[in-house]
Design an enzyme around this catalytic site. Structure first.
Site, PDB file in Angstrom:
ATOM      1  N   ALA A 129       0.822  -1.205   0.000  1.00  0.00           N
ATOM      2  CA  ALA A 129       0.000   0.000   0.000  1.00  0.00           C
ATOM      3  C   ALA A 129       0.857   1.257   0.000  1.00  0.00           C
ATOM      4  O   ALA A 129       1.868   1.340   0.705  1.00  0.00           O
ATOM      5  CB  ALA A 129      -0.921   0.013   1.226  1.00  0.00           C
ATOM      6  N   CYS A 130       0.473   2.211  -0.833  1.00  0.00           N
ATOM      7  CA  CYS A 130       1.096   3.533  -0.827  1.00  0.00           C
ATOM      8  C   CYS A 130      -0.030   4.555  -0.957  1.00  0.00           C
ATOM      9  O   CYS A 130      -1.213   4.198  -0.936  1.00  0.00           O
ATOM     10  CB  CYS A 130       2.133   3.688  -1.941  1.00  0.00           C
ATOM     11  SG  CYS A 130       1.488   3.529  -3.604  1.00  0.00           S
ATOM     12  N   ASP A 131       0.294   5.814  -1.065  1.00  0.00           N
ATOM     13  CA  ASP A 131      -0.738   6.845  -1.105  1.00  0.00           C
ATOM     14  C   ASP A 131      -1.742   6.627  -2.236  1.00  0.00           C
ATOM     15  O   ASP A 131      -2.954   6.708  -2.044  1.00  0.00           O
ATOM     16  CB  ASP A 131      -0.102   8.232  -1.245  1.00  0.00           C
ATOM     17  CG  ASP A 131       0.322   8.794   0.104  1.00  0.00           C
ATOM     18  OD1 ASP A 131      -0.433   8.608   1.073  1.00  0.00           O
ATOM     19  OD2 ASP A 131       1.406   9.377   0.194  1.00  0.00           O
ATOM     20  N   SER A 164       4.399   1.062  -5.016  1.00  0.00           N
ATOM     21  CA  SER A 164       3.800  -0.168  -4.488  1.00  0.00           C
ATOM     22  C   SER A 164       3.641  -1.218  -5.579  1.00  0.00           C
ATOM     23  O   SER A 164       3.778  -2.420  -5.325  1.00  0.00           O
ATOM     24  CB  SER A 164       2.444   0.133  -3.836  1.00  0.00           C
ATOM     25  OG  SER A 164       1.538   0.666  -4.780  1.00  0.00           O
ATOM     26  N   VAL A 214      -3.581   3.178   0.410  1.00  0.00           N
ATOM     27  CA  VAL A 214      -3.744   2.924   1.847  1.00  0.00           C
ATOM     28  C   VAL A 214      -5.217   2.927   2.246  1.00  0.00           C
ATOM     29  O   VAL A 214      -5.657   2.094   3.047  1.00  0.00           O
ATOM     30  CB  VAL A 214      -2.969   3.981   2.666  1.00  0.00           C
ATOM     31  CG1 VAL A 214      -3.276   3.840   4.153  1.00  0.00           C
ATOM     32  CG2 VAL A 214      -1.471   3.847   2.443  1.00  0.00           C
TER      33      VAL A 214
END
Length: 261
Positions: free
Chosen positions: A175-177, A183, A208
């Site tokens: 997960a990333c922004d 990711s 996320v």
């Protein structure tokens, strides 16, 4: 180096304090500097103690009009003495000790002032994260510093143990922004490592905010871990510093292989 480790030994807490004596022996007599780096990365303000300690030693040697004939490598006390000119051993040792005392005194003040701020932060985890950061900078795991992450590794293994016996492949989420870019590439890297390790897992990348409730393991940058834990509290969460070259990937593969066996 030695002065800061002494300061951790006397005024630190948790794993940092417990591991400082052993690290001090390795640094002082073995000259292995990478054992010392995580202690400073854990509290970067301690670089001030390192600088002032080095200045104290150099100033003392300047007063005695002495110095080494070549750079000691590795930087152990034995290497320092080996590079000392004949007849200057006492002067070099005095400067060496002054440097240790200087970094110890400054380090003690800084540790007492700043090491009690993150009261909600596990000392095990903070030292482990600092070790992982150093390994990320190096681009490889450190066989000398890996013991500093011992408390965190145990906790991580215990969390993964709860997944033992789960039917079907584990669901791993990167997960990333935005759920793209870093990711996505990281998911591809881990998928390859898992395949090489003979581990059958489903690896996908998400934002996320969009982590699914059935996620078993969630991997995020440490700055996003708190948000990820809020989104999916039931998952095992792994914090990393470098999406593309994190030593935690290899650790995860090893732990999953243990679960499989």
């Amino acid at each position: 180096m030695a002065g800061i480790l002494l300061a951790y030994w006397f005024f630190g807490r948790g794993v940092s304090r417990a591991t400082a004596p052993g690290s001090l022996i390795i640094v002082l007599f073995g000259g292995i500097g990478e054992v010392y780096f995580p202690y400073v990365l854990r509290k970067p303000v301690l670089i001030i103690a390192h600088i002032l300690g080095s200045m104290s030693a150099l100033f003392t040697w300047g007063l005695f009009h002495t110095g080494l004939v070549a750079a000691p490598s590795p930087g152990s006390i034995f290497a320092v003495l080996a590079m000392t000119p004949k007849g200057h051993y006492l002067q070099i040792l005095v400067g060496f000790i002054v440097g240790i005392v200087g970094s110890f005194l400054v380090g003690a003040v800084l540790i007492k002032k700043f090491d009690q701020v993150d009261l909600n932060d596990s000392d095990d985890d903070s030292l482990a994260r600092a070790t992982a950061t150093m390994e990320g900078f190096k681009g490889q795991k450190s066989k000398y510093a890996e013991t500093l992450a011992g408390g965190s590794t145990k906790s991580f293994a215990e969390k993964l143990a709860a997944l033992k016996g789960k039917q079907g492949p584990l669901n791993i989420i990167f997960a990333c922004d935005a759920g793209m870019g870093s990711s996505a590439m990281s998911a591809s890297i881990l998928t390859k490592k898992l395949k090489e390790g003979g581990i059958d897992c489903k690896v996908t990348n998400k934002a996320v905010a969009g982590i699914p409730a059935d996620a078993d393991i969630v991997v995020t940058h440490r700055d996003l871990t708190e948000r990820a834990e809020h989104t999916c509290p039931a998952a095992v969460h792994i914090s990393i510093d470098n999406y593309l070259n994190a030593p935690e990937y290899d650790t995860l593969v090893l732990e999953l292989q243990k679960l499989k066996s």
